[in-house]
Design a protein around this motif. Structure first.
Motif, PDB file in Angstrom:
ATOM      1  N   GLU A 394       0.834  -1.209   0.000  1.00 41.64           N
ATOM      2  CA  GLU A 394       0.000   0.000   0.000  1.00 41.64           C
ATOM      3  C   GLU A 394       0.863   1.250   0.000  1.00 41.64           C
ATOM      4  O   GLU A 394       0.513   2.257  -0.639  1.00 41.64           O
ATOM      5  N   ARG A 395       1.989   1.204   0.691  1.00 45.97           N
ATOM      6  CA  ARG A 395       2.910   2.336   0.692  1.00 45.97           C
ATOM      7  C   ARG A 395       3.443   2.603  -0.715  1.00 45.97           C
ATOM      8  O   ARG A 395       3.590   3.752  -1.133  1.00 45.97           O
ATOM      9  N   GLU A 396       3.720   1.556  -1.455  1.00 41.18           N
ATOM     10  CA  GLU A 396       4.187   1.721  -2.836  1.00 41.18           C
ATOM     11  C   GLU A 396       3.111   2.353  -3.710  1.00 41.18           C
ATOM     12  O   GLU A 396       3.405   3.170  -4.590  1.00 41.18           O
ATOM     13  N   ILE A 397       1.866   1.966  -3.451  1.00 42.23           N
ATOM     14  CA  ILE A 397       0.759   2.577  -4.200  1.00 42.23           C
ATOM     15  C   ILE A 397       0.673   4.067  -3.896  1.00 42.23           C
ATOM     16  O   ILE A 397       0.512   4.903  -4.793  1.00 42.23           O
ATOM     17  N   ILE A 398       0.767   4.408  -2.613  1.00 43.46           N
ATOM     18  CA  ILE A 398       0.721   5.826  -2.210  1.00 43.46           C
ATOM     19  C   ILE A 398       1.904   6.582  -2.817  1.00 43.46           C
ATOM     20  O   ILE A 398       1.751   7.681  -3.363  1.00 43.46           O
ATOM     21  N   ASN A 399       3.104   5.995  -2.720  1.00 44.37           N
ATOM     22  CA  ASN A 399       4.292   6.673  -3.221  1.00 44.37           C
ATOM     23  C   ASN A 399       4.230   6.896  -4.730  1.00 44.37           C
ATOM     24  O   ASN A 399       4.847   7.828  -5.260  1.00 44.37           O
ATOM     25  N   ARG A 400       3.481   6.044  -5.404  1.00 43.04           N
ATOM     26  CA  ARG A 400       3.405   6.177  -6.859  1.00 43.04           C
ATOM     27  C   ARG A 400       2.709   7.467  -7.270  1.00 43.04           C
ATOM     28  O   ARG A 400       2.866   7.929  -8.397  1.00 43.04           O
ATOM     29  N   HIS A 401       1.973   8.089  -6.332  1.00 39.67           N
ATOM     30  CA  HIS A 401       1.275   9.318  -6.716  1.00 39.67           C
ATOM     31  C   HIS A 401       2.237  10.403  -7.170  1.00 39.67           C
ATOM     32  O   HIS A 401       1.888  11.229  -8.017  1.00 39.67           O
ATOM     33  N   ILE A 402       3.452  10.408  -6.629  1.00 44.61           N
ATOM     34  CA  ILE A 402       4.399  11.445  -7.034  1.00 44.61           C
ATOM     35  C   ILE A 402       4.915  11.188  -8.444  1.00 44.61           C
ATOM     36  O   ILE A 402       5.169  12.120  -9.204  1.00 44.61           O
ATOM     37  N   ASP A 403       5.061   9.907  -8.821  1.00 42.01           N
ATOM     38  CA  ASP A 403       5.423   9.593 -10.203  1.00 42.01           C
ATOM     39  C   ASP A 403       4.331  10.057 -11.161  1.00 42.01           C
ATOM     40  O   ASP A 403       4.616  10.619 -12.223  1.00 42.01           O
ATOM     41  N   ILE A 404       3.081   9.811 -10.771  1.00 43.98           N
ATOM     42  CA  ILE A 404       1.952  10.236 -11.604  1.00 43.98           C
ATOM     43  C   ILE A 404       1.906  11.765 -11.671  1.00 43.98           C
ATOM     44  O   ILE A 404       1.648  12.347 -12.735  1.00 43.98           O
ATOM     45  N   THR A 405       2.154  12.415 -10.537  1.00 40.10           N
ATOM     46  CA  THR A 405       2.180  13.887 -10.513  1.00 40.10           C
ATOM     47  C   THR A 405       3.189  14.421 -11.519  1.00 40.10           C
ATOM     48  O   THR A 405       2.882  15.316 -12.325  1.00 40.10           O
ATOM     49  N   ILE A 406       4.395  13.883 -11.493  1.00 42.42           N
ATOM     50  CA  ILE A 406       5.444  14.341 -12.406  1.00 42.42           C
ATOM     51  C   ILE A 406       5.062  14.054 -13.849  1.00 42.42           C
ATOM     52  O   ILE A 406       5.235  14.909 -14.737  1.00 42.42           O
ATOM     53  N   GLN A 407       4.536  12.859 -14.113  1.00 47.02           N
ATOM     54  CA  GLN A 407       4.126  12.523 -15.476  1.00 47.02           C
ATOM     55  C   GLN A 407       3.056  13.479 -15.990  1.00 47.02           C
ATOM     56  O   GLN A 407       3.111  13.943 -17.135  1.00 47.02           O
ATOM     57  N   MET A 408       2.070  13.771 -15.144  1.00 47.34           N
ATOM     58  CA  MET A 408       0.995  14.682 -15.543  1.00 47.34           C
ATOM     59  C   MET A 408       1.523  16.085 -15.819  1.00 47.34           C
ATOM     60  O   MET A 408       1.180  16.709 -16.831  1.00 47.34           O
TER      61      MET A 408
END
Length: 533
Positions: A394-408
């Protein structure tokens, strides 16, 4: 006017056009337009009107001889009523000179207002003259047309002055110059309005994204609003700093806006994060909090203990000891399920020991012979989470939000003044020692703005009073944790010193935290710790 004077005014007109195109504030732009027009044709007074809701509204009024300034940067409000373009009977207003200039879409040049009383209504002007001892004689009213030919306002000049400061009529060359300037001014004003409208639309889309995140989870929604505020508060404090390595950090209005936008978008990637992960209030929560299932197992064992006692299979002492052990373990697991900032090795070991005990509903006590472990592997792993309520997956899922933020953000065609938004927004989970994510940047590879946002993000998370899994920390605890994190190179130590010294933490707390969170903080001791580490 001779050719030399005309060329001089023409050069001045060109310079004014360049200056107007560089003005970013509508209020300053309007004032610059009127001041430039008055200077261009040596008028003694002038007024600028803008069309709003079918009326001409006074925006700024200047009179050199009377020393009168209203509207604009003067700070003196204009209390004059707007001039209607259409009268009550539905007919166009042609008696008021500025309204007539709009309705007939033409420049009106009046050499002597007191000689033209029959054509236009100057009773208001005459009352003004009587009250102030003034003489309003020559008038030049020029419609302001934008690039599409729409009239957006009127420039009105009063009393052209010759070299001896005597009132004379506005010449035809004066009229042409003012018409040219009025056109430039209207285009500059329209452009600024269009830019502001696009800016408002852009910010509206950002708020829409945050609204979507807020709708998924009210906890992250509050976070998305507070982090930008705290980021700007710390950035302003840093820009005021006159000593230390950050003394050279200064921000223009464009810099401030860029950082504001980055703050608003810093967690936009959470729009893709599953709600059950974002809102996980306890370690065993999925669709519901599964601690209730474990409570049921304890209730079964307590029931069976009582049955065994009633059947005479165990003594009263054994019954009491068994109940105490079961209740103690049950309360311990309930507490462990809530999560926190840390969990000791002894607590993790106790959970493991409870988990491996074997049982089934047909037995009265824990027994190695029973076929079922009291806790499943998944329950044991979740209850053993050392910090917070999220397991590794679940922590990896949460942390992935920053990757998505940068991609967006990197996918957007940012204009030059907002080109750093992806870097600022995407760097708030990096660490000073390079052990952060997603890019593992070190302090020297990060901008000051990204490091500022990192502190704002952590402090808001520690003190937030609306998180599902914990109460908001008191200030003393939150600042002690931040200090430790700075010493461990998690957040920027120099920025944290400013955060503490300038009282940014207190200003924020007084605005956003509950009263019971505002406890005593020993700032001097925290600063000493930062100096020593």
């Amino acid at each position: 006017m001779n050719e030399q004077e005309f060329n001089l005014k023409l050069n001045k007109l060109n310079a004014i056009g360049v200056a107007l195109s560089g003005e970013t504030q509508v209020e300053h732009l309007v004032e610059s337009i009127l001041l430039a027009t008055i200077d261009l044709v040596r008028a003694d007074a002038g007024t600028l009107y803008l069309i709003k809701d079918g009326c001409l509204h006074f925006e700024i009024l200047l009179n050199t001889r009377l020393g009168l300034a209203q509207g604009g940067s003067s700070g003196v409000p204009i209390h004059l009523p707007p001039v209607p373009l259409i009268l009550a009977d539905g007919q166009p207003n042609l008696t008021n000179v500025v309204a007539c200039a709009v309705n007939e879409a033409r420049t009106i040049n009046i050499p002597d207002a007191y000689s033209d009383e029959d054509e236009y209504d100057f009773t208001g002007t005459q009352r003004f003259d009587q009250h102030f001892g003034y003489y309003s004689k020559s008038f030049l009213s020029v419609p302001m047309r934008d690039h599409e030919g729409n009239i957006i306002g009127v420039l009105q000049l009063i009393n052209a002055l010759n070299a001896q400061n005597e009132i004379e009529a506005f010449t035809l060359s004066d009229q042409h110059l003012v018409e040219s300037l009025a056109s430039q001014a209207a285009i500059a004003l329209t452009n600024r309005r269009l830019i502001m409208a696009l800016q408002e639309l852009f910010e509206g889309f950002i708020k829409l994204i945050n609204l979507a995140i807020d709708d998924k989870s009210p906890y992250t929604g509050g976070h998305c609003q507070r982090v930008p505020e705290l980021t700007m508060m710390l950035a302003e404090a840093v820009s005021r700093c006159e000593e230390g390595e950050l003394a050279g950090f200064k921000m223009s209005e464009r810099d401030r806006y860029e950082l504001k936008i980055a703050g608003l978008l810093h967690d936009c990637g959470k729009i893709t994060t599953p709600v059950h992960v974002v809102d996980k209030a306890t370690k065993l929560q999925t669709i519901f909090d599964r601690i209730a299932l474990i409570d049921t197992r304890f209730e079964v064992l307590l029931r069976d203990l009582e049955i065994s006692l009633l059947r005479g299979q165990i003594s009263e002492a054994e019954y009491r000891a068994g109940c105490e052990q079961l209740i103690s373990d049950r309360d311990f697991l309930r507490q462990a399920n809530r999560g926190g900032e840390s969990m000791s090795d002894d607590d993790v070991e106790r959970i493991a020991n409870i988990a491996i005990r074997r049982w089934h509903p047909g037995q009265t006590m824990f027994s190695p012979a029973a076929p079922v472990s009291f806790l499943s592997d998944e329950e044991r792993d979740n209850l053993s989470i050392r910090k917070g309520t999220l397991n590794r997956g679940e922590r990896e899922i949460i942390n992935r939000h920053i990757d998505i933020t940068i991609q967006m953000l990197e996918a957007l065609p940012w204009p030059n003044h907002l080109k750093n938004v992806p870097e600022y927004a995407g760097g708030h989970h990096e660490r000073m020692d390079g052990k952060g994510y997603p890019r593992g940047l070190k302090r020297e590879q990060m901008s000051v703005q990204a490091r500022i946002m990192g502190i704002a993000d952590v402090f808001e998370a520690l003190t937030a009073k609306d998180r599902p899994y914990k109460e908001g920390m008191k200030l003393s605890n939150a600042l002690q944790i931040l200090t430790r994190m700075a010493c461990e190179q998690h957040v920027d130590k120099e920025l944290l010193k400013i955060f503490l010294r300038e009282g940014v933490w207190l200003d924020y707390a007084q605005r956003y935290l509950n009263a019971h969170q505002l406890d005593q903080v020993d700032v001097a001791r925290l600063l000493e710790q930062l100096e020593d580490c």
